[in-house]
Write a protein that holds these residues in place. Structure first.
Motif: not given
Length: 485
Positions: A245-262
């Motif tokens: 839920k949106p409130e689950d990630f409210k403290t996260v400032r940075f999301f990063m993806s790697g390993g393969t194309t997003l």
């Protein structure tokens, strides 16, 4: 700076690692590493020796890795999903004599002395001496085994300089002392180790360890521990987008993806639900692994970011000529993060790193007017499933060992959850019969489960090119046509 010295950037009283409820300060982290270091030295581990690590994420994994490298020895982290056959090959190829593991492995013959990684530091051993003054950053630190296109995996040898240099390049994440990173990706994975573990310690921040990925547990940990930095692969983004839920990630400032194309669809769904962008990166084990990274706050959908400080990039055509902006070409990189070479494999090294020091990635990309890079294709036939690399040739060689198989081809096909999966197409010998379920069981015994194809299809005759090679392009075309794609 040497890799194990990275932890000196943390304040002694600050929390360094949180692992299954244990809060380990930077001071206690150093103490744990010292215990493992002394024990390894007592066992006879010296400069240049290889120490295997076959373990899930844990504080003990970190102790073992840093303890090994602090002795001038070389860590060999092994994918714990590999079969016994695959693990035995790596141990023997690297010349590993001591393996620290969370559970005993059973081999046909004794090829290594095994130790319980969880209790390894319990025995008090005499203090090991410091490294000699002439031990420097160009010495080998770790061997990362990557599946080979010719069957057996190759060991990419990374130096202390390679890893520290690439860690410093991760400054674009803007991680700082007050950040809390979650280590979801396996620590044996170069992407997870450099971008999450080393980067977190280098910034003096706090690392929260997930021993085994479970979507709900990850979401709960992010919410309860007030995680600020999440670095994962596209398939995990897809899973947690549906669950959180949106409130689950409210403290996260940075999301990063790697390993393969997003995929754009994953990004669109994530942004729609959480109102946040996802940064992307690109790399390979041979580059420690980061080649392109996106600066926090400068995300551009579809792009894996810009080139990093201290590196050079070329995009070249099949003749080695640089292409113009906007045109596609193979990505070449030169810089401090490029590996020393492949372990005891000078031929493969020469085929990958040219005489001028350029690492040929085998991936095709382009760059726009603003310096953002985009990976558009892969020269290699590598399949990336759930962030894990699968090389068809390795799988095919095992398939050929199954009675009745005449020819086999494994190709990558799209999968909504995993990104890609392998599909096995095979031709049987005259008069032979091959049971698909038995073939699958055979592969499950001899390969990591993620490498086992998800689809099996017998075809009357393999299509071939004019030179007699199996035409995987024609197989894929027929496969897609049959599915109406």
């Amino acid at each position: 700076m040497l890799v194990h010295e990275i932890i000196n950037n943390g304040h002694e009283e600050d929390i360094a690692v949180v692992d299954e409820g244990r809060q380990i300060t930077y001071s206690e982290l150093k103490q744990g590493i010292k215990k493992y270091r002394n024990r390894l030295y007592e066992l006879g581990i010296r400069q240049g020796d290889r120490v295997g690590i076959f373990s899930r994420n844990s504080a003990e994994f970190i102790y073992t890795y840093f303890a090994t490298t602090s002795l001038g020895a070389i860590s060999v982290p092994i994918n714990f999903q590999l079969s016994t056959r695959e693990t035995a090959y790596i141990l023997q190829d690297a010349g590993v004599e001591h393996l620290l593991t969370y559970e005993p492995l059973t081999f046909k013959e004794k090829i290594v002395t095994q130790h319980d990684i969880a209790t390894f530091g319990d025995k008090i051993s005499p203090d090991a001496p410091e490294l000699p003054a002439d031990f420097g950053e160009n010495n080998p630190c770790v061997i990362i085994y990557t599946s080979g296109t010719t069957g057996n995996p190759k060991g990419a040898v990374l130096s202390h300089k390679n890893l520290v240099h690439n860690t410093r390049q991760c400054k674009v994440f803007k991680c700082h002392r007050d950040c809390k990173s979650i280590c979801v990706l396996p620590m044996y994975h170069c992407f997870g180790w450099t971008c999450t573990v080393l980067n977190t310690f280098y910034r003096g921040a706090e690392l929260h360890v997930m021993r085994l990925f479970k979507p709900k547990e990850m979401v709960d940990m992010v919410r309860e521990q007030k995680i600020t930095d999440i670095i994962i692969v596209p398939s995990i983004f897809k899973l947690v987008t549906a669950l959180a839920k949106p409130e689950d990630f409210k403290t996260v400032r940075f999301f990063m993806s790697g390993g393969t194309t997003l995929p754009d669809k994953v990004v669109d769904e994530f942004k729609s639900k959480f109102g946040r962008p996802i940064a992307e990166g690109y790399g390979l084990s041979e580059a420690s692994p980061c080649v392109f990274l996106t600066t926090h706050g400068e995300e551009r959908q579809g792009s894996c970011g810009k080139k990093l400080d201290g590196e050079e990039i070329r995009l070249v055509d099949e003749n080695g000529i640089d292409v113009a902006q906007g045109e596609v070409g193979e990505v070449l990189v030169r810089g401090g993060q490029v590996m020393l070479g492949y372990w005891k494999n000078p031929q493969a090294t020469a085929e990958t790193i040219d005489k001028n020091g350029w690492l040929h990635t085998g991936d095709v990309g382009k760059v726009d007017a603003d310096g953002y890079y985009y990976i558009v294709n892969r020269i290699k036939e590598m399949i990336i499933s759930m962030g894990e690399n699968i090389y068809p040739r390795e799988v095919e060689e095992v398939i050929y060992k199954f009675d009745g198989i005449k020819d086999a081809a494994v190709i990558g096909v799209d999968d909504k959850l995993r990104g890609q999966v392998g599909a096995c197409f095979y031709e049987v010998q005259d008069g032979a019969k091959v049971d698909k379920s038995e073939l699958k069981k055979f592969l499950q015994k001899n390969l990591a489960l993620y490498k086992v194809p998800r689809e099996f299809k017998q075809i009357p005759e393999m299509p071939r090119t004019s030179t007699g090679k199996i035409s995987k392009r024609k197989i894929l075309e027929d496969y897609l046509a049959a599915k109406g794609l």
